[in-house]
Design an enzyme around this catalytic site. Structure first.
Site, mmCIF file in Angstrom:
data_model
loop_
_atom_site.group_PDB
_atom_site.id
_atom_site.type_symbol
_atom_site.label_atom_id
_atom_site.label_comp_id
_atom_site.label_asym_id
_atom_site.label_seq_id
_atom_site.Cartn_x
_atom_site.Cartn_y
_atom_site.Cartn_z
ATOM 1 N N CYS A 285 0.602 -4.756 5.539
ATOM 2 C CA CYS A 285 0.078 -5.877 6.269
ATOM 3 C C CYS A 285 0.162 -7.247 5.606
ATOM 4 O O CYS A 285 1.158 -7.625 5.035
ATOM 5 C CB CYS A 285 -1.012 -5.585 7.033
ATOM 6 S SG CYS A 285 -1.160 -6.841 8.545
ATOM 7 N N GLN A 289 2.864 -8.764 3.013
ATOM 8 C CA GLN A 289 3.610 -10.344 3.084
ATOM 9 C C GLN A 289 3.396 -11.103 1.827
ATOM 10 O O GLN A 289 4.338 -12.040 1.433
ATOM 11 C CB GLN A 289 2.915 -11.123 4.337
ATOM 12 C CG GLN A 289 3.179 -10.421 5.778
ATOM 13 C CD GLN A 289 2.116 -10.847 6.766
ATOM 14 O OE1 GLN A 289 1.385 -11.451 6.504
ATOM 15 N NE2 GLN A 289 2.291 -10.375 7.851
ATOM 16 N N TYR A 330 2.292 -12.514 11.522
ATOM 17 C CA TYR A 330 3.313 -13.360 11.004
ATOM 18 C C TYR A 330 4.290 -12.177 10.319
ATOM 19 O O TYR A 330 3.722 -10.907 10.275
ATOM 20 C CB TYR A 330 2.702 -13.903 9.685
ATOM 21 C CG TYR A 330 1.776 -15.024 10.019
ATOM 22 C CD1 TYR A 330 2.443 -16.446 9.907
ATOM 23 C CD2 TYR A 330 0.477 -15.014 10.263
ATOM 24 C CE1 TYR A 330 1.809 -17.553 10.085
ATOM 25 C CE2 TYR A 330 -0.222 -16.192 10.672
ATOM 26 C CZ TYR A 330 0.250 -17.387 10.646
ATOM 27 O OH TYR A 330 -0.337 -18.461 10.870
ATOM 28 N N HIS A 370 0.364 -0.416 9.994
ATOM 29 C CA HIS A 370 -0.753 0.241 9.492
ATOM 30 C C HIS A 370 -0.802 1.868 9.146
ATOM 31 O O HIS A 370 -1.361 2.442 10.358
ATOM 32 C CB HIS A 370 -2.252 -0.151 10.057
ATOM 33 C CG HIS A 370 -2.320 -1.694 10.021
ATOM 34 N ND1 HIS A 370 -3.084 -2.210 9.302
ATOM 35 C CD2 HIS A 370 -1.750 -2.683 10.870
ATOM 36 C CE1 HIS A 370 -3.215 -3.546 9.351
ATOM 37 N NE2 HIS A 370 -2.470 -4.042 10.260
ATOM 38 N N GLU A 372 -3.010 3.582 7.834
ATOM 39 C CA GLU A 372 -4.350 4.007 7.995
ATOM 40 C C GLU A 372 -4.668 4.174 9.255
ATOM 41 O O GLU A 372 -5.990 4.572 9.496
ATOM 42 C CB GLU A 372 -5.170 3.044 7.202
ATOM 43 C CG GLU A 372 -5.599 1.783 7.799
ATOM 44 C CD GLU A 372 -4.420 0.623 7.838
ATOM 45 O OE1 GLU A 372 -3.417 0.896 7.444
ATOM 46 O OE2 GLU A 372 -4.781 -0.420 8.244
#
Lengths: 397, 1065
Positions: A285, A289, A330, A370, A372
């Site tokens: 995430c 970026q 984003y 994600h 996780e």
């Protein structure tokens, strides 16, 4: 008590106040997960935002503290269609009402969340205010809303000092393997609740030391590694690269986190140094970026982002599609990617946006979604194993 | 992965007649899949014995065989049509079993036919109990401790090791047929014996009882590349122990946290991956209510009733996607048709709550046990959508059309708390009403939960509804209270009853304060993306998304609601065809319906679909927004007809036959006048309200008489009475439900029953064909074997029928469809009843004559004449083949139901037999209905005295076929006296071995038992019939049916004439 949600475009929703009564201005986003509201609330990536849940019935199973993804809830506000007055689950500690009050999170219930979602979809993410002041004045509020910016939020959510989570030494420490739980009536009657089941089937990370840069990490990132046997050291976001590298980790993880990645100027500088090291890196995430920005790529703000647990992402290495847990506003601009540095590794099947990068000639791969989970599908948890394998290969190299 | 180019001709197997556990959902799935295949340029050869289906239309498939779903027949079709592939996963368990039989026998391999979608090996892994268990063990997915047994002794021995109670599940059966929970050895032996017999492979799973656990289902899709998604999960409000088909089900799950939700989701994906399923699959779990322990209950490697529900609940077209996957596409290549933006690999997410309720047939089978078990009993279901659970439940309740509209609809107020506690232990269809009463009386949630194991969350939701009842009856009715009552979907009628304020006033108060229904979209994505072909549901207190369009013409088509005995899939067929015909004529079409199993509620049938209850108030809310130019009620069965008056009050013109003419056909006096005018005879009779009046009329006419309520479908409540006592009894039953309409008492005439469906344009009529019933009058037309063309009546009678039809249609100013039932006695023709609307036989007659009468009726309604449509008015020329419609029953599913045929309809479905000769058609029809004789060539005959003469003739014919005949004392005597050899068996009351022992010995093919008059179910006959049905022995209760059966057997020929129905007309 009445409450109002006032949007930047002048739309006003009237509902009922939930949680704290204080007034708040925030960026309004929506999340489409049907379960997992507690995990959403405690995901630090939501710092600086107020969340609207599109699923209308929230709070049905209350709050089980064990399921929190960080020490407290982070959103500025919580927006729901209906908050259940009954919280029913054998692990329930408190109700969601109590939880919001306890952590001083204001919110609003009883509004047409679908109408709100449509506005955000059509006009893009915007700012809004939750207030219980019936005498609100749009003339003064709207300019306030327009000028509000989320600002630097990573510093708010990151840990204050470095700490360590030891990897498990036997699978049994993880609790029952999913599907193998056996109900123990006696223990239950005595107030003992069984641990939540784990999907980790192998201690393939045993002996690996992972440095996790906490940009607002969800607990399950460290847990996913620890459950596989890795020892995980968690570093505050503003730790110098040298300090991390000095601890000689086998691998580095860059976590998820809130806000505009371009605000994280200092962190990006450190990540550049991590990139130059030969330590295997896996980023999720915001971490993904920031690695992109650190290596010359660009990011842009999406119209209304991806937040939910149902987006298909394609692993370009295998062609396989996985349903992913998502929370980002984003995204990395693949049009301006230098293939000599990084190439897309995952793509969103719906809108074709980037979901992951593989760094050319480097032991680095990063994903936008994600793995996780928590909340959301566990389909991509195999990526932790891929990371462990990378560390293994690096060690043997 | 692109489409597999070697797939060019696909044979799709349908699911056959509608039976409990296998209903319209497979027509929906099959139709969607066939359209999906055709879209890809694949030639589709369809086989289904059920003529009432849309999938058997010529525009759905290229070749259509309405033939018995039997391996021998399928083999001959494969030899004739030479498909390169066969798709067996769309036709329910019936289709799957046939596909498996064809594959396992090696026939497919020999003929170079591929099994598309999931492989035979996978099906076996999922369906075979032991293989399934081993597979689950291998991947660490828990199943309840269990053992597959093939004998009763093994079952008993195994149960000793795990303890009672145990659940019993026969392998390869439908709707849990033959399963159950055994609490002791006696129950175990009885259920096990039954289950072993019903299982195709003679296996039953004996399993640790997990009753009371949460029952959770996941609908999963997987493509050939291994990509998996879950379409939807569902939670049963009724915990494990009640078949999911009989449970109230909510989607998505409401009481699971993310941890439980994802744990089970991951498990479902692991399972479907291990099984290598390609296509759709349903995984059922039991989840311990106070721990993370779970068990996999079962996996259905095909589209199912649950997948139809999941499709409608989410907007994700499972069957369509499954068909594309079968052709080789991967999920990320298939566009989501609802959004047009996302792909089939996107998991739907809901921003509303869906409730499904079963439609149980206890109003039809009043002697049956209402208890709900693991054996499914529901004939149909309703689905409703709302943004809150209470509202969805309230809408579902009133969608059932069972005289219920809120939690007060069954009155348990006379029961004390103690009695309520006791009553709660009974798991039946009234349980939520009992819980509501318990809540009213102050029973605490824990007590209710401990007895029912229903989650506290659901109990609390029922409590919220109960609190609203109280608030409304306590008053005063403030605007705020009204808003809240409407938010949780209290209909005006209930608010009126509780507040004592008239419905009109409440409506006015609502309108004055802007409390009106708004409509939200089902769009698969919780508004994240714009939707292209969404459908709508109502909510209160929200923004309306259903934008009123202004096309040149807009028509409202009212659906037929849940499937029930007497109002089945045929009416959905009619609604869908009418919708298509209107669309073709340039109309914008709107469907309102609440049945998730149907084609009419598929997202792309009408321009707009409203998934809503079919009550006047719900319809009016839609009318207020859409302002249609007209409404069509004649295709949606009684459900739609009942709305006529309300629609007129709303100012919506009724297209086609006018409401007053519909009334004239139902109203005794008006109709008598019309008959007088048109000089058409009918049985003498009278209209009554009370038992005394009924007896008076009956005595005047002379017994036997026919007693029936007016304005009902399927002969509900209709009875033949032979005495004053029976009149008393029947009137009592009829009047149990408040009657707005009078009761009809007619002289019973014995003759041939003839049925005609016709289209009338106001001047001319078109009769595609005349149907003749095998059973003489007295057996409901829906339960009779119907033969086209009529084969025993004279041309003169046919002329009379045509003429009478013309006169009646004109006198009633019919514009559209008319259905008339006649009695022919010699050359005389009497009218029994006239229905100026579509009927159960419309799809059947359309298909076998090739005349699309629903389309014609629709065109006629909007102004075309029969001649303009290219048809010569009058009776169409007869076909040169026979097409016989055979009723199919589900008696084995309903414990305690009386199976003998009478004027009240009992069949759940039908199948067709088409042949060059009458006998061949009859043979196929029986074969399609599952009567596949002979096996042991042993039979029992036990008939009432009046039938003894006919029994002799029958006995002789069966004897000639090599049957050994057993008969009870007096029947045996009659047979032996006439020289037909019959072995005498003892009656039940006599010493063993009795006739029951004989049936239970599993060596009997057939029982012919005609019931003595009267409803006393304690009689021997009832027991004989029930035992036969529950032992899987064919049981025939009418002499005419028996004669037809022996006729068909005399012809038994295994080489069939195969007629492509798509080529007719």
């Amino acid at each position: 008590m009445k409450a109002f949600l006032i949007l930047e475009d002048g739309t006003v929703f009237a509902g009922t106040s939930i949680g704290a009564r204080r007034e708040v201005i925030s960026e309004i986003v929506f999340n489409t997960s049907m379960a997992g509201y507690l995990e959403v609330l405690t995901d630090p990536s939501y710092a600086g935002q107020a969340i609207c849940m599109t699923y209308p019935l929230i709070g049905n199973y209350g709050v089980c503290r064990e399921d929190m993804e960080s020490k407290k809830p982070w959103p500025d506000g919580f927006i729901v269609r209906e908050l259940s007055r009954m919280a029913s689950n054998f692990r329930k500690d408190i109700t969601i009402q109590e939880f919001l009050e306890q952590y001083d999170i204001p919110g609003i219930a009883g509004i047409d969340t679908r109408a709100l979602t449509k506005i955000l979809r059509e006009k893009g993410t915007m700012n809004g205010m939750i207030t219980t002041n019936e005498a609100y004045n749009l003339n003064t509020i709207l300019p306030q809303l327009k000028s509000y910016t989320t600002g630097k939020v990573v510093e708010k959510v990151t840990c204050s000092h470095k700490y360590e989570i030891k990897g498990v030494t036997s699978l049994s420490e993880n609790g029952p393997l999913s599907g193998q739980a056996k109900f123990d009536r006696e223990a239950f009657v005595n107030g003992q609740r069984e641990m939540r089941p784990s999907i980790t089937k192998e201690l393939n990370g045993k002996g690996k030391r992972v440095a996790l840069l906490d940009l607002g990490a969800k607990d399950n990132i460290a847990h996913s590694l620890a459950q596989r046997g890795c020892d995980v050291t968690i570093y505050p976001a503003f730790t110098k690269a040298e300090e991390i590298l000095a601890d000689r980790p086998d691998g580095i993880m860059l976590s998820n986190g809130p806000g505009d990645p371009k605000e994280c100027v200092e962190v990006i500088e450190e990540i550049k140094k991590l990139y130059e090291s030969d330590v295997p890196i896996f980023a999720i995430c915001l971490g993904h970026q920031l690695m992109a920005l650190a290596t010359g790529a660009d990011t842009f703000k999406m119209k209304y982002g991806h937040r939910g647990g149902n987006h298909p992402v394609k692993d370009l290495r295998t062609g396989r599609v996985y349903i992913s847990s998502q929370n980002h506003g984003y995204v990395v601009d693949t049009d301006r990617l230098n293939p000599g540095v990084a190439v897309p590794a995952f793509v969103n099947v719906n809108d074709g946006t980037n979901e992951g990068l593989s760094y050319t000639g480097k032991n680095i791969f990063t994903v936008q979604f994600h793995p996780e989970a928590c909340p959301g599908p566990q389909d991509s948890s195999y990526l932790f194993d891929r990371f462990i394998q990378m560390m293994e290969e690096e060690k043997n190299a | 992965m692109p489409k597999n180019p070697s797939v060019k001709r696909v044979m799709v197997i349908g699911s056959g007649p509608i039976v409990i556990g296998q209903a319209a959902e497979f027509d929906y799935a099959g139709t969607q899949a066939c359209r999906s295949l055709k879209e890809e340029g694949v030639e589709v050869i369809l086989v289904n014995s059920n003529p009432a289906t849309i999938m058997t239309d010529k525009n759905i498939a290229d070749k259509v065989y309405i033939e018995p779903l039997n391996v021998r027949v399928l083999q001959q079709i494969i030899e004739k049509e030479k498909p390169d592939s066969i798709l067996p996963t769309l036709g329910g368990q019936a289709g799957l079993n046939l596909g498996m039989e064809l594959a396992e026998s090696g026939f497919l391999e020999v003929h170079g036919v591929k099994l598309l979608g999931t492989t035979a090996a996978t099906i076996k892994k999922a369906e075979d109990r032991q293989e399934f268990k081993d597979t689950m063990e291998k991947i660490g997915e828990p199943c309840a401790a269990s053992k597959v047994v093939e004998t009763v002794e093994d079952g008993v021995a195994f149960t000793r090791t795990i303890g009672y109670p145990v659940v019993l599940r026969p392998a390869y059966t439908l709707g849990g047929s033959g399963g159950g929970i055994a609490h002791n050895q006696e129950e175990l032996e009885s259920i096990l014996e039954n289950g072993l017999r019903l299982s195709r492979v003679g296996q039953v799973l004996v399993e640790r009882c997990i009753a009371g656990w949460k029952e959770i289902e996941y609908e999963v899709m997987r493509d050939g590349a291994g990509n998996c998604i879950t379409v939807c999960n569902m939670e049963n409000i009724d915990p494990v122990g009640v078949h999911t088909g009989d449970s109230i089900v909510v989607a998505p799950s409401q009481t699971l946290g993310d941890k439980e939700y994802q744990m089970l989701r991951t498990s479902a994906l692991n399972i479907i991956n291990e099984l290598q399923i390609t296509g759709g699959c349903n995984v059922q779990f039991a989840l311990h209510p106070t721990s993370f322990e779970y068990c996999v209950i079962e996996v259905n490697p095909r589209v199912s009733r649950s997948s139809a529900l999941a499709s409608k609940a989410t907007g994700y077209p499972i069957a369509k996607v499954a068909a594309k996957i079968a052709l080789g596409y991967t999920l990320d290549e298939i566009k989501n048709a609802i959004t047009g933006k996302t792909y089939a690999s996107f998991e739907p997410t809901l921003d509303y709550c869906v409730v499904k309720m079963p439609r149980l047939p206890f109003d039809k089978f009043i002697t049956a046990k209402r208890t709900l078990t693991t054996q499914m009993k529901a004939t149909g279901e309703v689905m409703s959508i709302c943004d809150n659970f209470e509202g969805a439940l309230m809408k579902a309740i009133r969608s059932l059309e069972q005289h219920v509209d809120c939690l007060l609809s069954y009155d348990f107020s006379a029961l004390s708390l103690k009695e309520l506690e006791y009553r709660l232990k009974k798991v039946d269809d009234q349980r939520i009403y009992v819980i509501a009463e318990a809540l009213r009386k102050g029973m605490d949630y824990d007590t209710i939960h401990e007895i029912t194991m229903i989650d506290h969350w659901f109990i609390d939701k029922l409590a919220i509804l109960v609190e609203m009842e109280r608030a409304l009856s306590d008053g005063p009715l403030t605007v705020e209270l009204l808003k809240e009552a409407k938010r949780i979907e209290f209909p005006d009628s209930v608010i009126s009853r509780l507040t004592g304020i008239s419905e009109e006033e409440i409506k006015k108060l609502r309108y004055d304060n802007g409390i009106v229904a708004a409509y939200k979209m089902v769009d698969t994505c919780a508004a994240e993306f714009e939707a292209a072909t969404p459908y709508y549901y109502s909510v209160y207190g929200s923004e309306n998304e259903a934008v009123k369009t202004n096309p040149p013409q807009k028509v409202l088509v009212l659906g037929s609601g849940p499937i029930r005995i007497g109002q089945g899939i045929e009416f959905d067929y009619c609604s869908v065809h009418a919708t298509w015909a209107f669309a073709k004529a340039g109309y914008e079409t709107i469907i309102i319906n609440n049945n998730p199993e149907t084609v009419s509620t598929d997202f792309d049938i009408a321009d707009k679909l409203y998934f809503e209850p079919l009550t006047p108030e719900d319809v009016e809310s839609i009318v207020n927004i859409e302002k249609p130019d007209g409404a069509v009620v004649q295709f949606g069965g009684q459900t739609a007809i009942k709305l006529t008056e309300s629609l007129m009050k709303m100012g919506v013109p009724i297209l086609g036959t006018k409401a007053e003419d519909v009334d004239a056909a139902e109203d005794r006096e008006l109709f008598d006048k019309i008959l007088e005018q048109t000089q058409i005879p009918r049985a003498a009779g009278g209209t009554v309200y009370t038992a005394a009046q009924a007896k008076e009329v009956a005595n005047r006419l002379g017994y036997p008489v026919l007693v029936r309520p007016s304005y009902v479908l399927g002969g509900q409540g209709m009875q033949i009475a032979i005495s004053d006592e029976e009149i008393e009894e029947f009137m009592n039953i009829i009047n149990r439900i408040a009657q707005d309409h009078p009761i009809l008492v007619d002289k019973y005439l014995e003759g041939k029953e003839i049925e005609v469906d016709a289209v009338c344009d106001g001047t001319d009529i078109l009769i595609p064909g005349i149907m003749e019933h095998i059973e003489r009058t007295g057996v409901h037309s829906g339960d009779s074997i119907s033969v086209y063309p009529a084969f025993t009546i004279s041309d003169r009678v046919k002329e009379k029928l045509t003429e009478y039809t013309r006169r009646l249609a004109k006198a009633l100013h019919v514009k559209g469809l008319i259905n008339i039932q006649f009695i022919a006695i010699g050359e005389d023709v009497y009218v029994i009843e006239v229905n100026p609307r579509s009927s159960r036989t419309v799809p059947y007659i359309s298909k076998v004559t090739g005349i699309p009468i629903v389309d014609l009726a629709t065109e006629v309604m909007i102004g075309k004449t029969i001649r303009e449509l290219g048809y010569e008015p009058g009776l169409c020329p007869e076909a040169d083949y026979f097409a016989i419609k055979m009723p199919v029953f589900s008696f084995e599913k309903i414990r305690g139901a009386e199976i003998s045929l009478g004027p009240e309809m009992k069949s759940t479905g039908e199948c067709l037999g088409i042949g060059r000769t009458f006998k061949e058609a009859l043979y196929k029809a029986f074969l399609g209905a599952g009567v596949d004789l002979p096996r042991h060539k042993q039979m029992i005959i036990t008939v009432k005295d009046a039938d003894k003469g006919e029994a002799v003739e029958l006995g002789r014919r069966f004897e000639k076929l090599g049957y050994t005949i057993y008969a009870t004392r007096s029947t045996a005597a009659a047979l032996n006296d006439a020289g037909v050899k019959a072995r005498k068996v003892n009656k039940i009351s006599q010493e063993s071995p009795t006739v029951l022992d004989l049936i239970l010995g599993h060596r009997i093919d057939l029982v012919i038992d005609t019931p003595t008059q009267g409803r006393d179910k304690s009689r021997d006959g009832f027991l004989i019939r029930r035992t036969a049905i529950e032992t899987g022995v064919n049981c025939i209760t009418a002499m005419d049916t028996a004669r037809a059966l022996v006729t068909s057997l005399e012809n038994a020929n295994d080489k069939f004439t195969l007629i492509d129905v798509a080529s007719i007309g």
